[in-house]
Design an enzyme around this catalytic site. Structure first.
Site, short mmCIF file in Angstrom:
data_model
loop_
_atom_site.label_atom_id
_atom_site.label_comp_id
_atom_site.label_asym_id
_atom_site.label_seq_id
_atom_site.Cartn_x
_atom_site.Cartn_y
_atom_site.Cartn_z
N SER A 1 0.12 -6.93 5.02
CA SER A 1 -0.58 -5.84 5.71
C SER A 1 -0.97 -6.23 7.12
CB SER A 1 -1.84 -5.45 4.95
OG SER A 1 -1.54 -5.19 3.61
N1 SAH Z 1 -1.71 -8.49 -0.33
C1 SAH Z 1 -0.40 -8.87 0.13
C2 SAH Z 1 0.46 -7.73 0.61
C3 SAH Z 1 0.75 -6.77 -0.45
S1 SAH Z 1 2.29 -5.91 -0.36
C4 SAH Z 1 -0.47 -9.91 1.24
O1 SAH Z 1 -1.56 -10.28 1.67
O2 SAH Z 1 0.60 -10.36 1.66
C5 SAH Z 1 2.17 -5.24 -1.98
C6 SAH Z 1 2.51 -6.21 -3.07
O3 SAH Z 1 2.17 -5.60 -4.31
C7 SAH Z 1 3.99 -6.55 -3.15
O4 SAH Z 1 4.15 -7.93 -3.11
C8 SAH Z 1 4.42 -5.97 -4.47
O5 SAH Z 1 5.43 -6.70 -5.11
C9 SAH Z 1 3.12 -6.00 -5.27
N2 SAH Z 1 3.02 -5.07 -6.40
C10 SAH Z 1 3.52 -3.82 -6.50
N3 SAH Z 1 3.20 -3.27 -7.68
C11 SAH Z 1 2.50 -4.20 -8.37
C12 SAH Z 1 1.90 -4.23 -9.66
N4 SAH Z 1 1.97 -3.20 -10.50
N5 SAH Z 1 1.24 -5.34 -10.04
C13 SAH Z 1 1.16 -6.43 -9.19
N6 SAH Z 1 1.72 -6.45 -7.97
C14 SAH Z 1 2.36 -5.35 -7.55
#
Ligand code: SAH
Length: 235
Positions: free
Chosen positions: A82
Site C-alpha cells: 500500500s
Molecule cells: N499489507 C500488505 C499489502 C497487502 S496487499 C503489505 O504491507 O505489503 C493484499 C494482500 O492480501 C495480498 O498479499 C493478498 O495475497 C492478501 N490476501 C488476499 N485475500 C486474502 C485472504 N483471504 N486471507 C489472507 N490474505 C489475503
C-alpha cells in the site's frame, strides 16, 4: 588507544544497527515529513515506526529506488504494497497501545506488519498466497521482528488461537466484514478495512465494538486489491 577503541565500538554499533549501510534513511525521513506528517498524521508512534521500517527491502529489487515515493508498488503475484500514507492513516486510526495484540489479514510484503510490530507487542498476520507468506516471514525475521507471526491461509476465519485482538486490520478489499473477525475483536477493540466493491474503489471503514454494539466510521475512499478465498463465496 582509548580513542581507537571508541571508534571501533562506534563502527561495530553502526554495522550491527544497520544504520551505516542504510542510504535510504534520509529518503525515508523525508517521506514521513512530506507525505505523512504534512498530511495530518500526528500519532508519534506511527511516525516513529515509519521512519524506521526499511520499506525498500520489502519491495521487488527493481522498485527499490521508488520505495519512498507515496504510491503503491508491486510485490509480485499481482499484489501491491500500500501507499505509505494509507498505511499511516489505517495504523493511526486503530489508536494502538504498546501492549496490544493485533491481527492483520493480507501480509503481502510484510511492511504493514513491521510497522505494527514497531508499535505493539504482538502481531499476527495471515497471507493467502504461500510465496508471499514465506518471503514476508523471511524478511521480518531477518529484520529482527520476533513479535510477528505469519500464517499461510485464508484470513476470513481469523486466528482463533490468538484471539481476542485489540485491533484487526484487513489490507485487501472485501464487500462485507467477515463475521469471525468481529467475533475475535475484543470489547472496545477496533477493526479497519477497505469495504465495498472489490473491482473499483472502497470506503476505508473503521469498526468499533463496544458492549456487543458495532459503530462504523467512514474515512474516505481507497483502492485495494481484492480479498480472496471464502469472502468471495459469501453474500
Ligand atoms: N499489507 C500488505 C499489502 C497487502 S496487499 C503489505 O504491507 O505489503 C493484499 C494482500 O492480501 C495480498 O498479499 C493478498 O495475497 C492478501 N490476501 C488476499 N485475500 C486474502 C485472504 N483471504 N486471507 C489472507 N490474505 C489475503
Amino acid at each position: 588507544m582509548k580513542r581507537l577503541i571508541i571508534i571501533l565500538i562506534t563502527l561495530y554499533w553502526l554495522s550491527v544497527s544497520g544504520l551505516a549501510d542504510d542510504p535510504y534513511l534520509s529518503r525515508r525521513k523525508l517521506m514521513v515529513d512530506r507525505h505523512i506528517a504534512a498530511r495530518g498524521i500526528s500519532d508519534e508512534s506511527v511516525l516513529k515506526a515509519m521512519r524506521k521500517v526499511p520499506r525498500h527491502l520489502m519491495v521487488s529489487r527493481e522498485f527499490r529506488s521508488q520505495a519512498y515515493a507515496d504510491h503503491p508498488l508491486p510485490i509480485g503475484e499481482s499484489q501491491t504494497i500500500s501507499q505509505p500514507y494509507v498505511v499511516a492513516l489505517m495504523t493511526e486510526a486503530l489508536q494502538l497501545k504498546p501492549g496490544d495484540r493485533v491481527l492483520e489479514i493480507g501480509t503481502g510484503s510484510g511492511y504493514q506488519a513491521a510497522v505494527l510490530a514497531e508499535i505493539v507487542s504482538e502481531v499476527y498476520s495471515i497471507e493467502i498466497r504461500k510465496n508471499l507468506a514465506d518471503s514476508a516471514r523471511k524478511i521480518l525475521t531477518k529484520l529482527g521482528y520476533h513479535n510477528v507471526e505469519v500464517k499461510y491461509g485464508d484470513g476470513y476465519y481469523g486466528w482463533e488461537a490468538h484471539a481476542p485482538f485489540d485491533a484487526i486490520i484487513i489490507t485487501a478489499a472485501a464487500n462485507h466484514i467477515p463475521p469471525s473477525l468481529i467475533k475475535q475483536l475484543k470489547d472496545g477493540g477496533t477493526l479497519i478495512l477497505p469495504l465495498g466493491s472489490t473491482v473499483y474503489y472502497q470506503m476505508l471503514t473503521l469498526v468499533t465494538k463496544k458492549n456487543e454494539q458495532i459503530t462504523i466510521r467512514q474515512m474516505g475512499s481507497v483502492r485495494f486489491v481484492p480479498m480472496m478465498g471464502e469472502v468471495r463465496k459469501k453474500k
